[in-house]
Design a protein around this motif. Structure first.
Motif, PDB file in Angstrom:
ATOM      1  N   SER A  46      -6.286 -34.631 -35.584  1.00 12.99           N
ATOM      2  CA  SER A  46      -6.159 -36.041 -35.215  1.00 12.99           C
ATOM      3  C   SER A  46      -6.367 -36.302 -33.723  1.00 12.99           C
ATOM      4  O   SER A  46      -6.943 -37.305 -33.346  1.00 12.99           O
ATOM      5  N   THR A  47      -5.894 -35.413 -32.879  1.00  9.10           N
ATOM      6  CA  THR A  47      -6.016 -35.613 -31.439  1.00  9.10           C
ATOM      7  C   THR A  47      -6.614 -34.362 -30.815  1.00  9.10           C
ATOM      8  O   THR A  47      -6.013 -33.296 -30.884  1.00  9.10           O
ATOM      9  N   PRO A  48      -7.772 -34.454 -30.213  1.00  9.27           N
ATOM     10  CA  PRO A  48      -8.357 -33.269 -29.580  1.00  9.27           C
ATOM     11  C   PRO A  48      -7.485 -32.762 -28.436  1.00  9.27           C
ATOM     12  O   PRO A  48      -6.850 -33.547 -27.734  1.00  9.27           O
ATOM     13  N   MET A  49      -7.463 -31.443 -28.258  1.00  6.01           N
ATOM     14  CA  MET A  49      -6.719 -30.869 -27.135  1.00  6.01           C
ATOM     15  C   MET A  49      -7.497 -31.102 -25.855  1.00  6.01           C
ATOM     16  O   MET A  49      -8.725 -31.056 -25.838  1.00  6.01           O
ATOM     17  N   LYS A  50      -6.771 -31.325 -24.804  1.00  2.00           N
ATOM     18  CA  LYS A  50      -7.380 -31.451 -23.486  1.00  2.00           C
ATOM     19  C   LYS A  50      -7.383 -30.082 -22.826  1.00  2.00           C
ATOM     20  O   LYS A  50      -6.498 -29.269 -23.078  1.00  2.00           O
ATOM     21  N   SER A  51      -8.331 -29.829 -21.989  1.00  2.00           N
ATOM     22  CA  SER A  51      -8.518 -28.491 -21.433  1.00  2.00           C
ATOM     23  C   SER A  51      -7.294 -27.983 -20.671  1.00  2.00           C
ATOM     24  O   SER A  51      -7.077 -26.787 -20.598  1.00  2.00           O
ATOM     25  N   GLY A  52      -6.481 -28.829 -20.086  1.00  3.23           N
ATOM     26  CA  GLY A  52      -5.344 -28.385 -19.300  1.00  3.23           C
ATOM     27  C   GLY A  52      -4.050 -28.237 -20.072  1.00  3.23           C
ATOM     28  O   GLY A  52      -3.023 -27.914 -19.495  1.00  3.23           O
ATOM     29  N   GLU A  53      -4.063 -28.446 -21.395  1.00  2.00           N
ATOM     30  CA  GLU A  53      -2.822 -28.412 -22.162  1.00  2.00           C
ATOM     31  C   GLU A  53      -2.286 -27.007 -22.396  1.00  2.00           C
ATOM     32  O   GLU A  53      -1.098 -26.819 -22.540  1.00  2.00           O
ATOM     33  N   LEU A  54      -3.145 -26.001 -22.471  1.00  5.51           N
ATOM     34  CA  LEU A  54      -2.700 -24.629 -22.676  1.00  5.51           C
ATOM     35  C   LEU A  54      -2.804 -23.846 -21.377  1.00  5.51           C
ATOM     36  O   LEU A  54      -3.824 -23.891 -20.697  1.00  5.51           O
ATOM     37  N   THR A  55      -1.750 -23.131 -21.059  1.00  6.40           N
ATOM     38  CA  THR A  55      -1.816 -22.231 -19.912  1.00  6.40           C
ATOM     39  C   THR A  55      -2.554 -20.969 -20.353  1.00  6.40           C
ATOM     40  O   THR A  55      -2.646 -20.683 -21.550  1.00  6.40           O
ATOM     41  N   PRO A  56      -3.062 -20.190 -19.428  1.00  2.36           N
ATOM     42  CA  PRO A  56      -3.715 -18.932 -19.814  1.00  2.36           C
ATOM     43  C   PRO A  56      -2.781 -18.013 -20.614  1.00  2.36           C
ATOM     44  O   PRO A  56      -3.212 -17.326 -21.517  1.00  2.36           O
ATOM     45  N   GLN A  57      -1.484 -18.040 -20.288  1.00  5.49           N
ATOM     46  CA  GLN A  57      -0.518 -17.227 -21.030  1.00  5.49           C
ATOM     47  C   GLN A  57      -0.388 -17.715 -22.468  1.00  5.49           C
ATOM     48  O   GLN A  57      -0.278 -16.911 -23.397  1.00  5.49           O
ATOM     49  N   ASP A  58      -0.380 -19.050 -22.675  1.00  6.52           N
ATOM     50  CA  ASP A  58      -0.308 -19.600 -24.028  1.00  6.52           C
ATOM     51  C   ASP A  58      -1.535 -19.185 -24.834  1.00  6.52           C
ATOM     52  O   ASP A  58      -1.427 -18.790 -25.988  1.00  6.52           O
ATOM     53  N   ALA A  59      -2.690 -19.286 -24.214  1.00  3.24           N
ATOM     54  CA  ALA A  59      -3.934 -18.926 -24.893  1.00  3.24           C
ATOM     55  C   ALA A  59      -3.932 -17.446 -25.268  1.00  3.24           C
ATOM     56  O   ALA A  59      -4.310 -17.075 -26.382  1.00  3.24           O
ATOM     57  N   GLU A  60      -3.500 -16.599 -24.366  1.00  2.14           N
ATOM     58  CA  GLU A  60      -3.434 -15.162 -24.634  1.00  2.14           C
ATOM     59  C   GLU A  60      -2.469 -14.866 -25.773  1.00  2.14           C
ATOM     60  O   GLU A  60      -2.749 -14.052 -26.651  1.00  2.14           O
ATOM     61  N   SER A  61      -1.342 -15.551 -25.790  1.00  5.26           N
ATOM     62  CA  SER A  61      -0.359 -15.375 -26.856  1.00  5.26           C
ATOM     63  C   SER A  61      -0.933 -15.790 -28.206  1.00  5.26           C
ATOM     64  O   SER A  61      -0.733 -15.111 -29.215  1.00  5.26           O
ATOM     65  N   LEU A  62      -1.664 -16.892 -28.243  1.00  2.00           N
ATOM     66  CA  LEU A  62      -2.292 -17.344 -29.487  1.00  2.00           C
ATOM     67  C   LEU A  62      -3.320 -16.327 -29.976  1.00  2.00           C
ATOM     68  O   LEU A  62      -3.390 -16.024 -31.168  1.00  2.00           O
ATOM     69  N   ILE A  63      -4.107 -15.795 -29.075  1.00  2.95           N
ATOM     70  CA  ILE A  63      -5.109 -14.795 -29.443  1.00  2.95           C
ATOM     71  C   ILE A  63      -4.431 -13.553 -30.016  1.00  2.95           C
ATOM     72  O   ILE A  63      -4.867 -13.009 -31.034  1.00  2.95           O
ATOM     73  N   GLU A  64      -3.344 -13.113 -29.385  1.00  2.00           N
ATOM     74  CA  GLU A  64      -2.620 -11.940 -29.878  1.00  2.00           C
ATOM     75  C   GLU A  64      -2.039 -12.201 -31.268  1.00  2.00           C
ATOM     76  O   GLU A  64      -2.091 -11.321 -32.135  1.00  2.00           O
ATOM     77  N   ASP A  65      -1.501 -13.402 -31.497  1.00  2.00           N
ATOM     78  CA  ASP A  65      -0.961 -13.751 -32.814  1.00  2.00           C
ATOM     79  C   ASP A  65      -2.052 -13.723 -33.882  1.00  2.00           C
ATOM     80  O   ASP A  65      -1.860 -13.206 -34.980  1.00  2.00           O
ATOM     81  N   ILE A  66      -3.207 -14.289 -33.558  1.00  2.00           N
ATOM     82  CA  ILE A  66      -4.316 -14.317 -34.511  1.00  2.00           C
ATOM     83  C   ILE A  66      -4.802 -12.904 -34.802  1.00  2.00           C
ATOM     84  O   ILE A  66      -5.048 -12.538 -35.959  1.00  2.00           O
ATOM     85  N   GLU A  67      -4.934 -12.084 -33.767  1.00  2.00           N
ATOM     86  CA  GLU A  67      -5.378 -10.710 -33.965  1.00  2.00           C
ATOM     87  C   GLU A  67      -4.391  -9.929 -34.824  1.00  2.00           C
ATOM     88  O   GLU A  67      -4.795  -9.127 -35.668  1.00  2.00           O
ATOM     89  N   ALA A  68      -3.097 -10.161 -34.632  1.00  2.00           N
ATOM     90  CA  ALA A  68      -2.084  -9.478 -35.438  1.00  2.00           C
ATOM     91  C   ALA A  68      -2.179  -9.905 -36.899  1.00  2.00           C
ATOM     92  O   ALA A  68      -2.081  -9.075 -37.810  1.00  2.00           O
ATOM     93  N   MET A  69      -2.388 -11.195 -37.145  1.00  2.00           N
ATOM     94  CA  MET A  69      -2.538 -11.667 -38.521  1.00  2.00           C
ATOM     95  C   MET A  69      -3.780 -11.066 -39.171  1.00  2.00           C
ATOM     96  O   MET A  69      -3.753 -10.655 -40.331  1.00  2.00           O
ATOM     97  N   LEU A  70      -4.884 -11.020 -38.440  1.00  2.00           N
ATOM     98  CA  LEU A  70      -6.112 -10.452 -38.984  1.00  2.00           C
ATOM     99  C   LEU A  70      -5.964  -8.958 -39.253  1.00  2.00           C
ATOM    100  O   LEU A  70      -6.493  -8.443 -40.239  1.00  2.00           O
ATOM    101  N   ALA A  71      -5.231  -8.252 -38.405  1.00  2.00           N
ATOM    102  CA  ALA A  71      -5.046  -6.816 -38.572  1.00  2.00           C
ATOM    103  C   ALA A  71      -4.274  -6.492 -39.840  1.00  2.00           C
ATOM    104  O   ALA A  71      -4.549  -5.485 -40.498  1.00  2.00           O
ATOM    105  N   LYS A  72      -3.326  -7.338 -40.218  1.00  2.00           N
ATOM    106  CA  LYS A  72      -2.552  -7.048 -41.431  1.00  2.00           C
ATOM    107  C   LYS A  72      -3.157  -7.684 -42.677  1.00  2.00           C
ATOM    108  O   LYS A  72      -2.698  -7.453 -43.783  1.00  2.00           O
ATOM    109  N   ASN A  73      -4.247  -8.428 -42.530  1.00  2.00           N
ATOM    110  CA  ASN A  73      -4.918  -9.054 -43.664  1.00  2.00           C
ATOM    111  C   ASN A  73      -5.616  -7.981 -44.486  1.00  2.00           C
ATOM    112  O   ASN A  73      -6.303  -7.130 -43.961  1.00  2.00           O
ATOM    113  N   ASP A  74      -5.467  -8.061 -45.810  1.00  2.00           N
ATOM    114  CA  ASP A  74      -6.083  -7.058 -46.679  1.00  2.00           C
ATOM    115  C   ASP A  74      -7.432  -7.509 -47.236  1.00  2.00           C
ATOM    116  O   ASP A  74      -7.983  -6.881 -48.131  1.00  2.00           O
TER     117      ASP A  74
END
Length: 80
Positions: A46-74
């Protein structure tokens, strides 16, 4: 106590547990219908994210979460 949610596609009650492998969807069919809605852009964020809404740490954390989910996916999603 078991948590129950409504399937986003058909509104059927779905138990939120390991017994429901397609949760929050009730079935593979409803999961694929939803995926199709996203792919033909019937569903949108509904609302596009603006480029300044995520800090680099937030983005890194999201990437790590996604990678962890993909790693345990069968990969069963693609085999049925």
């Amino acid at each position: 106590m078991t948590t129950t949610v409504k399937c986003p596609t058909c509104q059927q009650a779905v138990e939120w547990s390991d017994k429901s492998p397609f949760r929050p969807f009730c079935s593979k069919r409803c999961q694929l219908i939803d995926l199709g809605d996203w792919s033909d852009e019937s569903n949108t964020i509904s609302t596009p994210m603006k480029s300044g809404e995520l800090t680099p740490q937030d983005a890194e954390s999201l990437i790590e979460d996604i990678e962890a989910m993909l790693a345990k996916n069968d990969d069963s999603f693609f085999k049925e």
